[in-house]
Write a protein that holds these residues in place. Structure first.
Motif, PDB file in Angstrom:
ATOM      1  N   TRP A  66       0.504  -1.189   0.139  1.00 24.88           N
ATOM      2  CA  TRP A  66      -0.187   0.091  -0.019  1.00 24.88           C
ATOM      3  C   TRP A  66       0.673   1.130  -0.268  1.00 24.88           C
ATOM      4  O   TRP A  66       0.417   2.124  -0.567  1.00 24.88           O
ATOM      5  N   GLY A  70       1.322   4.539  -2.539  1.00 17.66           N
ATOM      6  CA  GLY A  70       0.672   6.049  -2.363  1.00 17.66           C
ATOM      7  C   GLY A  70       1.450   7.102  -2.633  1.00 17.66           C
ATOM      8  O   GLY A  70       1.774   8.391  -2.541  1.00 17.66           O
ATOM      9  N   ARG A 118      -6.144   0.023   8.543  1.00 14.83           N
ATOM     10  CA  ARG A 118      -6.577   0.279   7.542  1.00 14.83           C
ATOM     11  C   ARG A 118      -5.862   0.410   6.440  1.00 14.83           C
ATOM     12  O   ARG A 118      -4.739   1.448   6.405  1.00 14.83           O
ATOM     13  N   VAL A 120      -6.490   2.010   3.929  1.00  9.89           N
ATOM     14  CA  VAL A 120      -6.363   3.913   3.739  1.00  9.89           C
ATOM     15  C   VAL A 120      -5.842   4.316   4.295  1.00  9.89           C
ATOM     16  O   VAL A 120      -5.029   5.493   3.530  1.00  9.89           O
ATOM     17  N   PHE A 121      -5.100   3.629   5.407  1.00  9.43           N
ATOM     18  CA  PHE A 121      -4.448   4.988   6.478  1.00  9.43           C
ATOM     19  C   PHE A 121      -3.190   4.984   6.293  1.00  9.43           C
ATOM     20  O   PHE A 121      -2.626   6.181   5.450  1.00  9.43           O
ATOM     21  N   PHE A 123      -2.553   4.173   2.665  1.00  8.52           N
ATOM     22  CA  PHE A 123      -2.518   5.075   1.291  1.00  8.52           C
ATOM     23  C   PHE A 123      -2.483   6.342   1.828  1.00  8.52           C
ATOM     24  O   PHE A 123      -1.404   7.185   0.363  1.00  8.52           O
ATOM     25  N   THR A 124      -2.913   6.989   2.557  1.00  4.78           N
ATOM     26  CA  THR A 124      -3.032   8.530   3.147  1.00  4.78           C
ATOM     27  C   THR A 124      -1.464   9.151   3.034  1.00  4.78           C
ATOM     28  O   THR A 124      -1.432  10.066   2.634  1.00  4.78           O
ATOM     29  N   THR A 127       1.012   8.778   0.204  1.00  3.73           N
ATOM     30  CA  THR A 127       0.542   9.779  -0.660  1.00  3.73           C
ATOM     31  C   THR A 127       1.313  11.302  -0.152  1.00  3.73           C
ATOM     32  O   THR A 127       2.082  12.035  -0.830  1.00  3.73           O
ATOM     33  N   TYR A 146       2.109   6.856  10.272  1.00  2.78           N
ATOM     34  CA  TYR A 146       1.789   5.077   9.906  1.00  2.78           C
ATOM     35  C   TYR A 146       2.178   4.354  10.225  1.00  2.78           C
ATOM     36  O   TYR A 146       1.816   3.182  11.577  1.00  2.78           O
TER      37      TYR A 146
END
Length: 240
Positions: A66, A70, A118, A120-121, A123-124, A127, A146
């Motif tokens: 992930w 990102g 998760r 999504v965190f 990936f965020t 990024t 993270y």
């Protein structure tokens, strides 16, 4: 171009976390865009040596799948942003990022846990890391937020950070050199600094198990605050 007394950087062996002080420190002696362009290829050399110490067995594969995409997306977005900014804007943005990261660390934000489970965190955060890495070679704090939340062992934290930054550094070297095409002085500076990389990486790897991580980061963030304030002032003063 003013001469630069380049400080040997052990960031590669510490997982890339202290590389954020590179551009602010170098910007004391040169244009921040030039500093970014000089440092970008050197980071690739650091990565090549650092990965000899942080082998695939130290990577958290569940996170890497992930984090790398990102990081690449954030790098591309930031490269597009930098193409439309002048020296004053870049200096202001880099200085503001440095001060912001230092304040976040000082208030204890780097110890947050629990929210990072998760994808999504991941990936965020990646990024954001790719974007700040492209702008100021300061991708460490978003990624650390993270990974610290994941509670990884120290070696796995460093190994995962190293492989993610390797992909990010590969992606950003061409944009940086297109934004600021290297002249003869820049090429000579890169050449002079390159021999220091293997020794610095080896030293960082040896010190990794001996130094208190929080004390190391306290020193680095102290330096980051001072030089970022200087960079921020120079950028804002250019608009006055």
């Amino acid at each position: 171009m003013k001469p630069l007394h380049f400080k040997r950087d052990t960031a590669g062996a510490f997982g890339g976390g202290v590389a954020m002080i590179g551009i602010p420190l170098m910007s004391l002696a040169m244009d921040p865009l030039v500093a970014g362009a000089v440092l970008a290829p050197l980071l690739l050399v650091m990565d090549a040596f650092a990965l000899r110490h942080w082998s695939p067995k130290t990577w958290s594969r569940a996170d890497v799948i992930w984090l790398i995409p990102g990081t690449l997306i954030g790098t591309a977005l930031a490269a597009w942003l930098l193409t439309g900014m002048d020296e004053r804007g870049v200096a202001t943005l880099m200085g503001a990022l440095g001060v912001g990261f230092a304040l976040y660390w000082l208030t204890g934000g780097m110890s947050d846990r629990g929210w990072a489970a998760r994808p999504v965190f991941a990936f965020t955060a990646a990024t954001a890391s790719g974007a700040t890495s492209m702008i100021a070679h300061a991708g460490g704090p978003p990624l650390a937020i993270y990974l610290l939340g994941r509670g990884l062992p120290k070696a796995q934290f460093a190994g995962t950070t190293s492989i993610v930054f390797t992909f990010g550094n590969i992606a950003k070297v061409v944009p940086w050199l297109l934004i600021t095409p290297p002249d003869a002085g820049m090429l000579w500076l890169m050449l002079i600094c390159t021999p220091a990389v293997p020794l610095a990486i080896w030293l960082g790897w040896r010190l990794h198990g001996r130094l208190d991580q929080r004390r190391l980061y306290a020193i680095c963030y102290g330096i980051l605050t001072l030089v970022s304030l200087n960079l921020l002032w120079r950028g804002l003063a250019g608009y006055l």
